[in-house]
Scaffold this motif. Sequence first.
Motif, PDB file in Angstrom:
ATOM      1  N   GLU A  45       1.043  -0.992   0.156  1.00 29.14           N
ATOM      2  CA  GLU A  45      -0.299  -0.107   0.179  1.00 29.14           C
ATOM      3  C   GLU A  45       0.819   1.374  -0.176  1.00 29.14           C
ATOM      4  O   GLU A  45       1.835   0.508   0.807  1.00 29.14           O
ATOM      5  N   VAL A  46       0.314   2.205  -1.107  1.00 29.09           N
ATOM      6  CA  VAL A  46       0.843   3.677  -1.236  1.00 29.09           C
ATOM      7  C   VAL A  46       0.612   4.632  -1.171  1.00 29.09           C
ATOM      8  O   VAL A  46      -0.641   4.805  -1.165  1.00 29.09           O
ATOM      9  N   VAL A  47       0.894   5.471   0.532  1.00 32.51           N
ATOM     10  CA  VAL A  47      -0.105   6.396   0.649  1.00 32.51           C
ATOM     11  C   VAL A  47       0.407   7.534   0.404  1.00 32.51           C
ATOM     12  O   VAL A  47       1.995   7.553   0.157  1.00 32.51           O
ATOM     13  N   THR A  48       0.012   8.574  -0.128  1.00 34.76           N
ATOM     14  CA  THR A  48       0.545   9.607  -1.046  1.00 34.76           C
ATOM     15  C   THR A  48       0.581  11.289   0.555  1.00 34.76           C
ATOM     16  O   THR A  48      -0.980  11.603   0.879  1.00 34.76           O
ATOM     17  N   HIS A  49       1.400  11.906   0.139  1.00 35.50           N
ATOM     18  CA  HIS A  49       1.571  13.186   1.064  1.00 35.50           C
ATOM     19  C   HIS A  49       1.580  14.583  -0.170  1.00 35.50           C
ATOM     20  O   HIS A  49       2.659  13.419  -1.337  1.00 35.50           O
ATOM     21  N   PRO A  50       1.265  15.500  -0.314  1.00 36.37           N
ATOM     22  CA  PRO A  50       1.604  17.062  -1.246  1.00 36.37           C
ATOM     23  C   PRO A  50       2.817  17.256  -1.043  1.00 36.37           C
ATOM     24  O   PRO A  50       3.478  16.740  -0.238  1.00 36.37           O
ATOM     25  N   ASP A  51       3.007  17.612  -2.812  1.00 33.91           N
ATOM     26  CA  ASP A  51       5.402  17.552  -3.107  1.00 33.91           C
ATOM     27  C   ASP A  51       5.435  18.927  -1.983  1.00 33.91           C
ATOM     28  O   ASP A  51       6.861  18.684  -1.982  1.00 33.91           O
ATOM     29  N   SER A  52       4.742  19.350  -1.005  1.00 35.93           N
ATOM     30  CA  SER A  52       4.795  20.785  -1.219  1.00 35.93           C
ATOM     31  C   SER A  52       5.844  20.608   0.476  1.00 35.93           C
ATOM     32  O   SER A  52       6.567  20.849   1.593  1.00 35.93           O
ATOM     33  N   ILE A  53       5.583  18.564   0.873  1.00 35.71           N
ATOM     34  CA  ILE A  53       6.381  18.641   2.316  1.00 35.71           C
ATOM     35  C   ILE A  53       7.852  17.571   1.924  1.00 35.71           C
ATOM     36  O   ILE A  53       7.269  17.261   1.732  1.00 35.71           O
ATOM     37  N   LYS A  54       8.040  19.029   1.897  1.00 30.12           N
ATOM     38  CA  LYS A  54       9.569  18.846   1.825  1.00 30.12           C
ATOM     39  C   LYS A  54      10.409  17.901   3.522  1.00 30.12           C
ATOM     40  O   LYS A  54      10.137  19.262   4.312  1.00 30.12           O
ATOM     41  N   GLY A  55      11.353  17.306   3.370  1.00 28.46           N
ATOM     42  CA  GLY A  55      11.834  17.327   4.545  1.00 28.46           C
ATOM     43  C   GLY A  55      11.903  16.448   5.302  1.00 28.46           C
ATOM     44  O   GLY A  55      10.094  16.455   5.261  1.00 28.46           O
ATOM     45  N   LEU A  56      12.328  16.038   6.411  1.00 32.64           N
ATOM     46  CA  LEU A  56      11.807  13.899   6.895  1.00 32.64           C
ATOM     47  C   LEU A  56      10.786  14.658   8.359  1.00 32.64           C
ATOM     48  O   LEU A  56       9.852  13.985   8.339  1.00 32.64           O
ATOM     49  N   ASP A  61       6.132  14.768  10.496  1.00 34.31           N
ATOM     50  CA  ASP A  61       4.638  15.312  11.290  1.00 34.31           C
ATOM     51  C   ASP A  61       3.537  15.450  10.822  1.00 34.31           C
ATOM     52  O   ASP A  61       2.398  15.055  10.739  1.00 34.31           O
ATOM     53  N   TRP A  62       3.146  15.044   9.280  1.00 39.30           N
ATOM     54  CA  TRP A  62       1.543  14.643   8.216  1.00 39.30           C
ATOM     55  C   TRP A  62       2.029  13.226   8.476  1.00 39.30           C
ATOM     56  O   TRP A  62       0.580  13.697   8.803  1.00 39.30           O
ATOM     57  N   ILE A  63       2.598  12.663   8.524  1.00 40.90           N
ATOM     58  CA  ILE A  63       2.745  11.328   9.161  1.00 40.90           C
ATOM     59  C   ILE A  63       1.346  11.136  10.537  1.00 40.90           C
ATOM     60  O   ILE A  63       0.878  10.134  10.896  1.00 40.90           O
ATOM     61  N   ILE A  64       2.474  11.690  11.521  1.00 37.34           N
ATOM     62  CA  ILE A  64       1.540  11.328  12.785  1.00 37.34           C
ATOM     63  C   ILE A  64      -0.183  12.164  13.098  1.00 37.34           C
ATOM     64  O   ILE A  64      -0.603  11.015  13.005  1.00 37.34           O
ATOM     65  N   LYS A  65      -0.478  13.254  12.183  1.00 40.93           N
ATOM     66  CA  LYS A  65      -1.164  13.604  11.915  1.00 40.93           C
ATOM     67  C   LYS A  65      -2.675  13.388  11.168  1.00 40.93           C
ATOM     68  O   LYS A  65      -3.041  13.022  11.491  1.00 40.93           O
ATOM     69  N   ASP A  69      -2.377   6.973  15.662  1.00 46.54           N
ATOM     70  CA  ASP A  69      -1.564   5.997  16.405  1.00 46.54           C
ATOM     71  C   ASP A  69      -0.557   5.394  14.934  1.00 46.54           C
ATOM     72  O   ASP A  69      -0.996   4.644  14.086  1.00 46.54           O
ATOM     73  N   VAL A  70       0.371   5.560  15.191  1.00 47.06           N
ATOM     74  CA  VAL A  70       1.748   5.459  14.451  1.00 47.06           C
ATOM     75  C   VAL A  70       2.637   4.738  14.860  1.00 47.06           C
ATOM     76  O   VAL A  70       3.692   5.371  15.402  1.00 47.06           O
ATOM     77  N   PHE A  71       3.588   3.712  14.065  1.00 51.29           N
ATOM     78  CA  PHE A  71       4.997   3.080  13.902  1.00 51.29           C
ATOM     79  C   PHE A  71       6.113   3.752  12.715  1.00 51.29           C
ATOM     80  O   PHE A  71       5.128   3.384  11.303  1.00 51.29           O
ATOM     81  N   MET A  72       6.783   4.866  12.613  1.00 53.14           N
ATOM     82  CA  MET A  72       7.708   4.305  11.511  1.00 53.14           C
ATOM     83  C   MET A  72       8.417   4.577  11.804  1.00 53.14           C
ATOM     84  O   MET A  72       9.551   3.881  12.561  1.00 53.14           O
ATOM     85  N   LEU A  73       9.438   3.109  10.281  1.00 51.64           N
ATOM     86  CA  LEU A  73      10.449   2.860   9.999  1.00 51.64           C
ATOM     87  C   LEU A  73      11.045   3.721   8.491  1.00 51.64           C
ATOM     88  O   LEU A  73      10.339   3.619   7.719  1.00 51.64           O
ATOM     89  N   LEU A 148       1.854   7.324  19.276  1.00 55.19           N
ATOM     90  CA  LEU A 148       0.184   7.442  20.012  1.00 55.19           C
ATOM     91  C   LEU A 148      -0.249   9.499  19.358  1.00 55.19           C
ATOM     92  O   LEU A 148       0.042   9.679  19.907  1.00 55.19           O
ATOM     93  N   LYS A 149      -1.693   8.813  19.195  1.00 58.87           N
ATOM     94  CA  LYS A 149      -2.033   9.950  19.303  1.00 58.87           C
ATOM     95  C   LYS A 149      -2.571  10.756  20.096  1.00 58.87           C
ATOM     96  O   LYS A 149      -2.653   9.694  21.518  1.00 58.87           O
ATOM     97  N   GLY A 150      -2.402  11.696  19.795  1.00 57.09           N
ATOM     98  CA  GLY A 150      -3.311  12.775  22.269  1.00 57.09           C
ATOM     99  C   GLY A 150      -1.995  13.085  22.735  1.00 57.09           C
ATOM    100  O   GLY A 150      -2.509  14.091  23.310  1.00 57.09           O
ATOM    101  N   SER A 151      -1.071  12.920  22.228  1.00 58.52           N
ATOM    102  CA  SER A 151       0.563  13.542  22.316  1.00 58.52           C
ATOM    103  C   SER A 151       0.610  15.145  22.242  1.00 58.52           C
ATOM    104  O   SER A 151       0.087  15.237  21.246  1.00 58.52           O
ATOM    105  N   LYS A 152       1.731  15.710  22.954  1.00 61.42           N
ATOM    106  CA  LYS A 152       1.849  17.136  22.499  1.00 61.42           C
ATOM    107  C   LYS A 152       3.098  16.970  21.872  1.00 61.42           C
ATOM    108  O   LYS A 152       3.729  18.068  21.483  1.00 61.42           O
ATOM    109  N   LEU A 153       2.792  15.580  21.359  1.00 60.27           N
ATOM    110  CA  LEU A 153       5.136  15.777  19.678  1.00 60.27           C
ATOM    111  C   LEU A 153       4.497  16.516  18.975  1.00 60.27           C
ATOM    112  O   LEU A 153       3.670  16.196  18.091  1.00 60.27           O
ATOM    113  N   TRP A 154       5.509  17.057  18.174  1.00 59.72           N
ATOM    114  CA  TRP A 154       5.175  17.388  16.747  1.00 59.72           C
ATOM    115  C   TRP A 154       6.928  17.059  17.072  1.00 59.72           C
ATOM    116  O   TRP A 154       7.856  17.558  16.975  1.00 59.72           O
ATOM    117  N   TYR A 155       7.419  17.793  14.940  1.00 57.50           N
ATOM    118  CA  TYR A 155       8.557  17.679  14.505  1.00 57.50           C
ATOM    119  C   TYR A 155       8.978  18.941  13.509  1.00 57.50           C
ATOM    120  O   TYR A 155       8.179  19.426  13.400  1.00 57.50           O
TER     121      TYR A 155
END
Length: 243
Positions: A45-56, A61-65, A69-73, A148-155
């Motif tokens: 499965e491939v999920v896309t985000h806008p090209d305007s989102i540059k850099g990891l 930040d887009w992924i967690i929003k 609840d997500v795990f990134m590899l 996990l969702k509900g956190s105060k975390l952001w990138y």
Amino acid sequence: MEMKIVIPSHKRFDRVRTTSAVAGAILCVEESQAKLYRACNPDIEVVTHPDSIKGLALKRDWIIKHFGDVFMLDDDISNMQRVYTEKGEEAAVDAEMASEIIRMTAQACKDAGFFLFGFSSAPNPIAFNSLNPIELSGYFTGCAHGVLKGSKLWYNPEIICNEDYWISCLNAHHHRGGWKDTRFYFAQKDTFVNRGGLAEFRNIEAEQKDFEYLQKVFGKEIITLRKNQGKAHEFQKSLRLPF
């Protein structure tokens, strides 16, 4: 619990390794790269985000929003490995079990009341403490961590190379702890030589800028330099949290 395992990737459509290391993982790429990724990874499965989102950092930040609840590899991981091994014992964990371990760790993190979770950053069995396999604070490696969702975390988009130090410090500031299972480790290629991905942006100048910015935000007593012992570059950092 419902949780997605996501692989943020950039210009490595024909060299993604992690989909074979962890079952059920999703690729997350720019819209303009989706066709190539789908062609080279037809069963994923491939999920896309806008090209305007540059850099990891912005991508994470887009992924967690987007996922909650997500795990990134990272996309260059060969397998999950057990750290607690005897000499000559098989350390690799198969893809299905790796996925299950990630999900169980996420649930344990949630049950403990934390939001950031991950695994060991040190593959050496000698460094493994069998009396303390779960650590509740400290550094969480960027190549494999969950939010996990509900956190105060952001990138922070100001961070180019060291979003792992950013998120570890931010998590300590807001949530005072996380869930790290040091029994397992994710083996990956050297990200300084693997073209594409973060290697496109990582250099000594960017590392220095990140180091100075992290010290400015979190303090020079928290973000320090390791003594150079033949490391790949001079900005190998140490994280010293006061708890």
